[in-house]
Write an enzyme that holds these catalytic residues in place. Structure first.
Site, PDB file in Angstrom:
ATOM      1  N   ASP A   7      18.283  16.458  36.298  1.00 58.81           N
ATOM      2  CA  ASP A   7      18.892  16.685  34.735  1.00 58.81           C
ATOM      3  C   ASP A   7      20.001  15.832  34.908  1.00 58.81           C
ATOM      4  O   ASP A   7      20.773  15.646  35.792  1.00 58.81           O
ATOM      5  CB  ASP A   7      18.835  17.961  34.611  1.00 58.81           C
ATOM      6  N   SER A   8      20.299  15.678  33.477  1.00 60.50           N
ATOM      7  CA  SER A   8      21.668  14.871  33.205  1.00 60.50           C
ATOM      8  C   SER A   8      22.821  15.962  33.505  1.00 60.50           C
ATOM      9  O   SER A   8      24.052  15.719  33.764  1.00 60.50           O
ATOM     10  CB  SER A   8      21.590  14.523  31.801  1.00 60.50           C
ATOM     11  N   CYS A  70      14.420  16.900  32.022  1.00 64.46           N
ATOM     12  CA  CYS A  70      15.155  16.574  31.128  1.00 64.46           C
ATOM     13  C   CYS A  70      14.335  15.638  30.103  1.00 64.46           C
ATOM     14  O   CYS A  70      13.708  14.676  30.599  1.00 64.46           O
ATOM     15  CB  CYS A  70      16.373  15.385  31.824  1.00 64.46           C
ATOM     16  N   THR A  72      15.229  14.148  27.716  1.00 66.56           N
ATOM     17  CA  THR A  72      15.846  12.753  27.246  1.00 66.56           C
ATOM     18  C   THR A  72      15.362  11.610  28.029  1.00 66.56           C
ATOM     19  O   THR A  72      15.020  10.642  27.699  1.00 66.56           O
ATOM     20  CB  THR A  72      17.345  13.059  27.146  1.00 66.56           C
ATOM     21  N   GLU A 162      27.559  22.306  28.156  1.00 69.77           N
ATOM     22  CA  GLU A 162      27.935  21.618  29.434  1.00 69.77           C
ATOM     23  C   GLU A 162      29.624  22.058  29.650  1.00 69.77           C
ATOM     24  O   GLU A 162      30.231  22.495  30.865  1.00 69.77           O
ATOM     25  CB  GLU A 162      28.159  19.978  29.466  1.00 69.77           C
ATOM     26  N   CYS A 194      14.683  20.346  24.722  1.00 67.80           N
ATOM     27  CA  CYS A 194      15.687  19.868  25.606  1.00 67.80           C
ATOM     28  C   CYS A 194      16.046  21.036  26.699  1.00 67.80           C
ATOM     29  O   CYS A 194      16.057  22.397  26.124  1.00 67.80           O
ATOM     30  CB  CYS A 194      17.172  19.615  25.110  1.00 67.80           C
ATOM     31  N   HIS A 196      18.455  22.180  28.343  1.00 68.19           N
ATOM     32  CA  HIS A 196      19.625  23.196  28.250  1.00 68.19           C
ATOM     33  C   HIS A 196      19.446  24.084  27.112  1.00 68.19           C
ATOM     34  O   HIS A 196      20.142  25.072  27.126  1.00 68.19           O
ATOM     35  CB  HIS A 196      20.852  22.177  27.345  1.00 68.19           C
TER      36      HIS A 196
END
Ligand code: DGL
Length: 270
Positions: A7-8, A70, A72, A162, A194, A196
């Site tokens: 993941d980012s 992720c 994205t 984040e 997403c 998150h």
């Protein structure tokens, strides 16, 4: 035996925790590109380069199969990676298709023609880059007809999560849900597109109201990974050790991850 999770940043932990719950003995290597999060405001070439780098690190850690936890990266880079970059003996899979199969009441890999489904009005919450890609609508169109999708780019939300600023994150959820409801007052279902966002699942459910069914990817992806590994046991890589890797500051990322998962998580430098 290891499987990689990319993941980012911290969002993929919402997928990690469900995979861990379903397959407690499976070694998992997690890679969070926290130094470069959020991806949702980057262009496709940038996301492709960063995602290839992360996936390569996971291959090097003994994973033959990498899950892009992720949306994205799944939307902006996955197809190009599969066509041009992934070595023949490795696999990289995304998190979009299992979610859409769940929404459209299909079993894994059911490639029959698109058909009518019960859920007709769907709200999609995702990063600006995922929304711009229209990847969700494209995948949905392969499987369902007559579904009206209203997409809300949730600018700022990944940054707030984040940074651990949950007050800002909650305020952003409310304003993004309000913005969506101005265009679609009565969605039947909402997709948290997403990884998150499940960390804010309660805030989404509160703002949407209890009649809206909220879909998030953790459990859905965990079940489809289990199914995949049963059919492809050879894709369990040679790695034996679970670990958490980050491109960010290991101490800060460990503290955040421990807070989110409510158990001690120790990251090391990627
Ligand atoms: N968790 C990523 C996703 O699912 C967040 C992307 C970002 O860093 O903006 O889209």
């Amino acid at each position: 035996m290891a499987v990689g999770i990319f993941d980012s940043g911290l969002g993929g932990l919402t997928v990690y925790r469900e995979i861990r719950a379903l397959m407690p003995d499976l070694p998992l290597v997690y890679y969070g590109d926290n130094a470069h999060a959020p991806y949702g405001v980057r262009d496709a070439d940038d996301i492709y380069d960063l995602t290839c780098k992360g996936a390569q690190r996971l291959f090097d850690a003994g994973c033959d199969l990498v899950i892009l936890a992720c949306n994205t990266a799944s939307a902006a880079a996955l197809r190009r990676m599969q066509e041009n970059w992934v070595p023949a003996d490795k696999r990289v899979l995304g998190v979009f298709v299992p979610l859409i199969e769940a929404l459209t009441e299909r079993s894994w890999g059911d490639n029959s023609p698109p058909r009518e489904v019960d859920t007709k009005h769907v709200a999609l919450f995702a990063t600006p880059s995922t929304v711009a890609s229209r990847a969700f609508q494209r995948e949905l169109a392969f499987r369902a007809v007559g579904v009206d999708v209203e997409a809300q780019p949730c600018g700022g939300l990944v940054d707030a999560i984040e940074d651990g600023d949950m007050i800002l994150a909650e305020a952003l959820v409310r304003s993004h849900v309000d913005a969506l409801k101005r265009r679609m007052p009565h969605p039947q279902a909402a997709i948290l597109g997403c990884t998150h966002y499940p960390l804010m699942a309660e805030a989404f459910q509160d703002a949407l109201g209890k009649d809206v069914k909220v879909f998030s990817q953790g459990k859905i992806v965990a079940r489809s990974l289990q199914d995949y590994l049963q059919r492809h046991p050879e894709m369990r890589g040679p790695g034996q050790k679970s670990m958490f890797l980050t491109t960010g500051d290991p101490q800060t990322v460990s503290d955040q991850a421990t807070r989110f998962l409510k158990r001690e998580i120790r990251f090391q430098s990627a």
